[in-house]
Write an enzyme that holds these catalytic residues in place. Structure first.
Site, PDB file in Angstrom:
ATOM      1  N   THR A 109       0.831  -1.205   0.000  1.00  0.00           N
ATOM      2  CA  THR A 109       0.000   0.000   0.000  1.00  0.00           C
ATOM      3  C   THR A 109       0.865   1.255   0.000  1.00  0.00           C
ATOM      4  O   THR A 109       0.615   2.206  -0.748  1.00  0.00           O
ATOM      5  CB  THR A 109      -0.941  -0.009   1.213  1.00  0.00           C
ATOM      6  OG1 THR A 109      -1.897  -1.054   1.043  1.00  0.00           O
ATOM      7  CG2 THR A 109      -1.677   1.317   1.345  1.00  0.00           C
ATOM      8  N   THR A 165      13.360   4.570   9.598  1.00  0.00           N
ATOM      9  CA  THR A 165      14.504   3.705   9.891  1.00  0.00           C
ATOM     10  C   THR A 165      14.531   2.519   8.930  1.00  0.00           C
ATOM     11  O   THR A 165      13.504   1.871   8.697  1.00  0.00           O
ATOM     12  CB  THR A 165      14.410   3.202  11.344  1.00  0.00           C
ATOM     13  OG1 THR A 165      14.417   4.335  12.210  1.00  0.00           O
ATOM     14  CG2 THR A 165      15.588   2.294  11.683  1.00  0.00           C
ATOM     15  N   CYS A 221     -13.236  -5.758   2.580  1.00  0.00           N
ATOM     16  CA  CYS A 221     -14.462  -5.504   3.308  1.00  0.00           C
ATOM     17  C   CYS A 221     -14.230  -4.393   4.317  1.00  0.00           C
ATOM     18  O   CYS A 221     -13.131  -4.172   4.774  1.00  0.00           O
ATOM     19  CB  CYS A 221     -14.974  -6.766   3.988  1.00  0.00           C
ATOM     20  SG  CYS A 221     -13.788  -7.552   5.031  1.00  0.00           S
TER      21      CYS A 221
END
Lengths: 380, 427
Positions: free
Chosen positions: B92, B261, B349
């Site tokens: 993502t 990091t 969902c």
């Protein structure tokens, strides 16, 4: 039995599910998503429709070690409960959405789906008792009359009673439920009760109606027809209402005025003195009868509001109508409300109030028998 | 821990609703798959090692060595240069950097963004946010009935706004249907207008040959947990000339476009899983395709009116996406779950509520059909026995789901009665 436990995310349904597990049933938890646009967090005293509530329900299922699912019944809810709520107010009646939800959603859409998927029964956290009687299952008031919810359950009818479990019907008080939840490690043990209508944000029913039905300005008149005020929609008023009328002048005699009728066709609200609110004959339609049908009963009590008092009455079943003659007048009986008939603690049946009037005839008897006021019972 | 999905499915209510003895079958590998043993071992060791790769001392140098070796390995397996590997915390984030970063990094005149209508939400919602909050002109490009991008539509779109377009996103393969998209053709079409192309290859990596340089894409997103690395590590491959603005601001790690990091353990986990997946790809995908076809044929024999989606397009080998008329996906999934089979509706969902598949809606389905989609995705642990398990329980599951669908129509009828009664009352 294979039991579907409806989990709202509140303490009652969680403890009810826990008791069903203890009773040896195979229990699956289901949270119903009823709102189309769910809020992320719980606000105010709404207690079942936010994503946070769904998450509370999931955690309860985790603690109980039962599978958990969310079923989307928002379409059914909108088409039945919300649509009915709007059209009833629009028609000048006063609906009880919790009754409609039990009628169309919990003990219809949910139960039917559960049965089709292989369950034997639905378990909820309602406060009411199911008693095995000689002629089948009977619905009775909860042991804790203050929490009793038999009023909103009567509509489900006898057949669906066979497929229902109310494990909280015999608890002596809500405190016991909370203590039991805490002892079981359920994090919802201290969650506040919900009182408001779940789909009305902030408990602002009139604002909700305005947003869905639009503003429809009209007149407020007194019983003589004289204009005494104005309103933004007759649908926002309910018979017996005293607050929020915004009348410009007090009544000539200085007595408080109440809504005594709404006339949706003329978009008018009629106000008058308290005396006009008193009725002792109520006619109901859409009768649901949970007991043996008998033409006339003279020894019953009737209740017309979820939090109202039951009053002695005689009732007569006449086709699809029910006529209740009260032993003493009641105030503020609005069309659309449910009228529930009790024999002691047992629910005999219910009907939707169609009309109410002052017949003036003395009641069948003035004996007050037994049923105390149902206090602040939670909705649902 | 209660012992993972296998244990969970074997206890509680799972299985009670069906007579079949349950052993768990996991056919949701596109959602996530198990971390490979080799990876888990190395990862556990690395987590115990001390050292921030950005530190200059010996500990830091050692961590940096692990990180850079991993980067080189990832690059080598995907046809990229090590410099082009931007490590992220997952797919993502990589998609957001590829879309949002490209939009904000583009020149002033390029304020348009185009994505296919069937993108994963990581791309689709990022693009929509650019439209609603950042002033982008966002276009969702149409797909055909097989869920494949309509190249003529893209050409027409580029002819109109190509000169003003900051980025075009087209996924390598769709996460729901498994349909493979014509990335090379998209790149060629966009090149003419000087438009960079982002491709979400989260589902493709490990399943299809993925060569970043050969693809011509400007950026490519991948995720670790789909190929046997842990959740929380991924990468964006970004050409040196990719004009990306950072999405996360901070210490300026990873070419200044991905602060945070550096995760040496995660990088090695990703590199290890990727190396194994690429090495085994040909053999494994032909095995999966055979199992998938067996499942597909068996399912169609048992449920003849089921429709295999994107069957006419090139598909990922482990994907089977079907719509089953007269059912709601959640009822089918409930029945499968109770019978010990884990599958999914195609779409993500929201808090447990299955939404109609936006992919199927884009393919022209009505909402009821788009609510009836079930996705089986096979993976490395999948065996013949899993396929047989699904086929054994499927008829009863579908029959029950169909029975559960009927009350919905009854409720609709009640609603109609209410509506007409209300109408009469109002008059």
């Amino acid at each position: 039995m294979r039991v579907l436990a409806a989990l709202s995310g509140g303490v009652d349904s969680a403890v009810a599910a826990a008791r069903a597990v203890d009773a040896g049933h195979d229990v699956v938890g289901v949270h119903m998503a009823l709102s189309r646009s769910r809020a992320q967090h719980r606000t105010g005293s709404r207690g079942c429709c936010s994503i946070e509530d769904a998450s509370d329900a999931r955690r309860a299922a985790d603690v109980l070690g039962i599978p958990y699912y969310v079923w989307d019944l928002s379409e059914e809810f909108e088409e039945t409960v919300v649509a009915d709520f709007l059209s009833e107010y629009e028609a000048g009646r006063t609906p009880n959405p919790c009754v409609r939800c039990n009628e169309h959603i919990k003990f219809a859409a949910l139960l039917d789906r559960a049965l089709a998927l292989g369950f034997d029964a639905v378990c909820t956290g309602h406060y009411a008792r199911i008693v095995d009687g000689a002629a089948g299952r009977e619905l009775h008031r909860a042991v804790d009359h203050a929490k009793d919810q038999s009023y909103v359950l009567a509509v489900m009818g006898a057949e669906r009673l066979e497929r229902s479990l109310f494990p909280l019907g015999d608890v002596p008080s809500k405190d016991v439920v909370r203590a039991e939840a805490a002892a079981r490690g359920l994090s919802v043990s201290a969650k506040p009760d919900s009182y408001d209508i779940c789909f009305v944000a902030d408990g602002d029913t009139r604002g909700f109606l305005r947003s869905r039905l639009g503003e429809r300005p009209g007149e407020i008149v007194d019983e003589t027809g004289a204009v005494v005020g104005s309103h933004q929609g007759a649908y926002g008023f309910t018979v017996g209402q005293r607050k929020g009328l915004g009348l410009r002048r007090p009544a000539p005699d200085g007595a408080p005025r109440y809504v005594v009728a709404t006339d949706p066709a003329a978009n008018r609200v009629v106000v008058g003195p308290a005396a006009l609110l008193s009725v002792d004959e109520v006619v109901g339609r859409d009768v649901v009868w949970l007991a043996e049908r008998s033409g006339r009963r003279t020894d019953v009590t009737v209740q017309v509001r979820a939090h109202g008092e039951a009053v002695p009455a005689s009732v007569e079943l006449d086709g699809d109508r029910l006529v209740a003659r009260l032993s003493e007048p009641l105030r503020g009986v609005a069309a659309g409300q449910s009228l529930v008939v009790y024999d002691g603690t047992r629910v005999l049946g219910q009907a939707s109030v169609e009309s109410a009037r002052r017949a003036g005839a003395p009641g069948a008897g003035r004996r007050r028998d037994g049923v105390a006021a149902a206090g602040a019972a939670p909705r649902g | 821990m209660r012992g993972g999905p296998a244990a969970a499915a074997g206890r509680g209510a799972a299985g009670h609703l069906h007579s079949i003895v349950v052993t768990a079958t996991y056919l949701d590998h596109a959602a996530t798959t198990v971390v490979r043993e080799e990876v888990a071992r190395a990862y556990a060791e690395d987590l115990q090692r001390l050292g921030n790769p950005s530190s200059t001392h010996a500990f830091g140098r050692e961590a940096r060595r692990v990180l850079e070796e991993s980067r080189e390995s990832i690059a080598a397996d995907l046809g990229a240069h090590p410099t082009e590997v931007v490590l992220t915390a997952g797919g993502t984030e990589a998609d957001n950097l590829g879309v949002v970063g490209a939009f904000h990094g583009a020149s002033e005149g390029r304020r348009a963004v185009a994505v296919t209508a069937v993108e994963h939400p990581a791309v689709l919602d990022a693009a929509r946010w650019l439209g609603t909050a950042q002033g982008a002109e966002v276009t969702e490009l149409a797909v055909d009935a097989e869920g494949v991008l309509d190249l003529d539509g893209l050409a027409a779109h580029l002819a109109r706004v190509g000169e003003r377009t900051a980025v075009v996103a087209v996924m390598w393969a769709n996460n729901e249907t498994g349909a493979v998209q014509p990335v090379a053709e998209v790149v060629a079409a966009c090149a003419a207008a000087g438009v960079p192309v982002h491709t979400d290859a989260v589902q493709a990596v490990g399943q299809l040959p993925v060569d970043f340089a050969a693809s011509g894409a400007t950026t490519l997103a991948l995720s670790g947990h789909k190929i046997g690395a842990p959740v929380g590590v991924g990468a964006l491959l970004a050409r040196r000339d990719a004009a990306l603005a950072p999405v996360l601001h901070g210490g300026g790690q990873e070419r200044g476009v991905r602060s945070g990091t550096l995760d040496a353990a995660g990088a090695r986990a990703l590199a290890t899983a990727l190396r194994l997946a690429v090495a085994e790809r040909e053999e494994e995908t032909s095995r999966l395709a055979a199992l998938r076809d067996r499942l597909q044929d068996g399912l169609l024999a048992l449920v003849p009116d089921a429709r295999v989606r994107s069957a006419g397009a090139p598909r990922l080998p482990g994907h089977l996406f079907v719509t089953i008329p007269g059912t709601d996906a959640d009822a089918v999934l409930f029945g499968l779950d109770a019978a010990g089979v884990a599958a999914s509706a195609g779409s993500a969902c929201t808090a447990g509520v299955t939404q109609p598949s936006h992919v199927l809606l884009a393919m022209g389905d009505d909402e009821a059909t788009a609510r009836s989609a079930v996705r089986f995705t096979l993976g490395r642990p999948t065996t013949e026995r899993d396929v047989e398990h699904v086929l054994a329980v499927l008829p009863e599951v579908v029959a029950r789901a169909r029975a559960a669908h009927a009350p919905r129509r009854a409720t609709a009828a009640a609603a109609t009665r209410l509506a007409s009664a209300a109408g009469a009352g109002a008059r």
